[in-house]
Design a protein around this motif. Structure first.
Motif, mmCIF file in Angstrom:
data_model
loop_
_atom_site.group_PDB
_atom_site.id
_atom_site.type_symbol
_atom_site.label_atom_id
_atom_site.label_comp_id
_atom_site.label_asym_id
_atom_site.label_seq_id
_atom_site.Cartn_x
_atom_site.Cartn_y
_atom_site.Cartn_z
ATOM 1 N N PRO A 214 1.145 2.042 15.781
ATOM 2 C CA PRO A 214 0.235 1.622 14.710
ATOM 3 C C PRO A 214 -1.230 1.968 14.948
ATOM 4 N N GLU A 215 -1.652 2.134 16.198
ATOM 5 C CA GLU A 215 -3.068 2.334 16.482
ATOM 6 C C GLU A 215 -3.445 3.806 16.652
ATOM 7 N N ILE A 216 -2.554 4.711 16.327
ATOM 8 C CA ILE A 216 -2.830 6.131 16.516
ATOM 9 C C ILE A 216 -3.796 6.642 15.448
ATOM 10 N N VAL A 217 -4.518 7.717 15.788
ATOM 11 C CA VAL A 217 -5.374 8.432 14.844
ATOM 12 C C VAL A 217 -4.679 9.744 14.487
ATOM 13 N N LEU A 218 -4.691 10.105 13.196
ATOM 14 C CA LEU A 218 -4.051 11.323 12.710
ATOM 15 C C LEU A 218 -5.093 12.211 12.046
ATOM 16 N N ASN A 219 -5.122 13.479 12.432
ATOM 17 C CA ASN A 219 -6.103 14.361 11.797
ATOM 18 C C ASN A 219 -5.682 14.699 10.368
ATOM 19 N N GLY A 220 -6.534 15.444 9.674
ATOM 20 C CA GLY A 220 -6.348 15.618 8.241
ATOM 21 C C GLY A 220 -5.349 16.669 7.817
ATOM 22 N N ARG A 221 -4.731 17.382 8.753
ATOM 23 C CA ARG A 221 -3.837 18.467 8.342
ATOM 24 C C ARG A 221 -2.428 17.930 8.061
ATOM 25 N N MET A 222 -2.442 16.910 7.189
ATOM 26 C CA MET A 222 -1.209 16.270 6.746
ATOM 27 C C MET A 222 -1.160 16.202 5.219
ATOM 28 N N LEU A 223 -1.940 17.095 4.577
ATOM 29 C CA LEU A 223 -1.886 17.237 3.122
ATOM 30 C C LEU A 223 -2.119 15.912 2.402
ATOM 31 N N GLY A 224 -3.201 15.245 2.805
ATOM 32 C CA GLY A 224 -3.592 14.014 2.141
ATOM 33 C C GLY A 224 -3.230 12.748 2.885
ATOM 34 N N TYR A 225 -2.558 12.852 4.012
ATOM 35 C CA TYR A 225 -2.111 11.649 4.718
ATOM 36 C C TYR A 225 -2.697 11.517 6.120
ATOM 37 N N GLY A 226 -3.789 12.208 6.383
ATOM 38 C CA GLY A 226 -4.475 12.069 7.660
ATOM 39 C C GLY A 226 -5.658 11.121 7.554
ATOM 40 N N ASP A 227 -6.326 10.911 8.686
ATOM 41 C CA ASP A 227 -7.429 9.952 8.749
ATOM 42 C C ASP A 227 -8.804 10.607 8.663
ATOM 43 N N TYR A 228 -8.897 11.898 8.950
ATOM 44 C CA TYR A 228 -10.199 12.549 8.918
ATOM 45 C C TYR A 228 -9.993 14.040 8.689
ATOM 46 N N THR A 229 -11.022 14.725 8.225
ATOM 47 C CA THR A 229 -10.914 16.147 7.939
ATOM 48 C C THR A 229 -11.401 16.983 9.119
ATOM 49 N N THR A 230 -10.976 18.262 9.133
ATOM 50 C CA THR A 230 -11.207 19.102 10.309
ATOM 51 C C THR A 230 -11.714 20.493 9.942
ATOM 52 N N PRO A 231 -12.955 20.610 9.478
ATOM 53 C CA PRO A 231 -13.509 21.958 9.321
ATOM 54 C C PRO A 231 -13.569 22.646 10.681
ATOM 55 N N GLU A 232 -13.530 23.977 10.672
ATOM 56 C CA GLU A 232 -13.549 24.675 11.952
ATOM 57 C C GLU A 232 -14.450 25.900 11.915
ATOM 58 N N GLN A 233 -14.998 26.199 13.060
ATOM 59 C CA GLN A 233 -15.798 27.399 13.323
ATOM 60 C C GLN A 233 -17.107 27.466 12.542
ATOM 61 N N GLY A 234 -17.539 26.356 11.968
ATOM 62 C CA GLY A 234 -18.831 26.347 11.300
ATOM 63 C C GLY A 234 -19.127 24.999 10.688
ATOM 64 N N VAL A 235 -20.348 24.515 10.878
ATOM 65 C CA VAL A 235 -20.725 23.223 10.301
ATOM 66 C C VAL A 235 -20.772 23.355 8.774
ATOM 67 N N PRO A 236 -20.096 22.492 8.037
ATOM 68 C CA PRO A 236 -20.118 22.586 6.569
ATOM 69 C C PRO A 236 -21.534 22.448 6.017
#
Length: 273
Positions: A214-236
């Motif tokens: 229950p206490e895990i963190v999930l990144n955003g590459r779950m098509l709407g079911y993650g906890d945070y987003t993950t841009p890469e290789q450049g600050v948005p």
């Protein structure tokens, strides 16, 4: 559920991108996809993967000295090679390489001895497993995916039963192994773009993960079911809504490449941070 507070408090995490692709210093997994190497030539690297200088305690010390609060290790990239002794396939460093052992467990233990949070990267995609390229996305694909035999079948050659086997035995099976054996604080998913949310059953996957941990963190590459987003290789240019994490390489490449000779300067890295 709200994002675990340790994630924002950590500020900095370290991405450890390691696999058999380091043996010859080739592009991780993508060497297969783009045709740079045949699958057979790529997998020959299994025979050279010894991990003879693997020292997770030294990693943990360096991560601590850097001021990071967590790290993420590529437990399985798109090539399907697991860094632990998986029971779902025979394609692991424990089973198929001279390393001959689990490399995820010692990493997790070393980080926890230093009070660091343990992250594990896991690719939804598996370009080596025969049951993976057996259904086509229900939505239009990106042009560079169409016709690639490692990701999708030809029209009319779909095999939904094989996809169900992959989803249950390999995809879900390996995620359960990682959760139950190593109790990661963070699961960092990737490779989600080749199917839609319903085909992956992401909502059900999220629910199962949280039921187990229950206490895990999930990144955003779950098509709407993650906890945070993950841009890469450049600050948005504009910050994403909600929590986010920039993943940035020190040089130009993710894994070890002898031709990666343009590391970012300390000044550039610090300024970006």
């Amino acid at each position: 559920m709200p994002l675990q507070p340790w994630f924002n408090e950590s500020k900095l995490g370290i991405f450890l991108h390691w696999g058999i692709y380091a043996v010859d210093g080739v592009a991780e997994s993508w060497s297969i996809f783009t045709g740079g190497l045949t699958p057979e030539a790529y997998m020959q690297q299994l025979g050279g993967f010894t991990a003879d200088r693997y020292d997770p305690d030294a990693w943990a010390e360096l991560i601590t000295d850097a001021g990071a609060g967590y790290a993420v290790l590529t437990a399985k990239h798109h090539d399907g090679v697991a860094l632990w002794d998986t029971g779902a396939t025979d394609l692991s460093v424990a089973n198929r390489t001279p390393a001959g052992r689990d490399l995820v467990g010692p990493y997790a233990e070393a980080l926890r001895r230093r009070g660091l949070k343990v992250g594990l990267y896991f690719s939804h995609s598996d370009w080596s497993h025969p049951d993976y390229p057996t259904i086509r996305p229900t939505q239009p694909q990106r042009d560079w995916l169409e016709g690639n035999r490692f990701t999708t079948p030809e029209p009319g050659a779909e095999d939904p039963a094989a996809w169900e086997r992959y989803l249950e035995r390999v995809h879900r099976g390996q995620i359960r192994e990682l959760l139950d054996r190593y109790r990661p604080d963070l699961l960092w998913f990737d490779g989600q773009w080749e199917r839609d949310e319903r085909q992956w059953r992401m909502r059900e996957l999220r629910n199962e993960i949280l039921d187990r941990h229950p206490e895990i963190v999930l990144n955003g590459r779950m098509l709407g079911y993650g906890d945070y987003t993950t841009p890469e290789q450049g600050v948005p240019i504009l910050p994403p809504e909600g929590p986010w994490e920039l993943c940035l390489t020190i040089g130009d490449c993710w894994g070890h490449r002898p031709d990666d000779t343009r590391p970012k300067s300390a000044r550039e890295l610090i300024r970006t941070f």
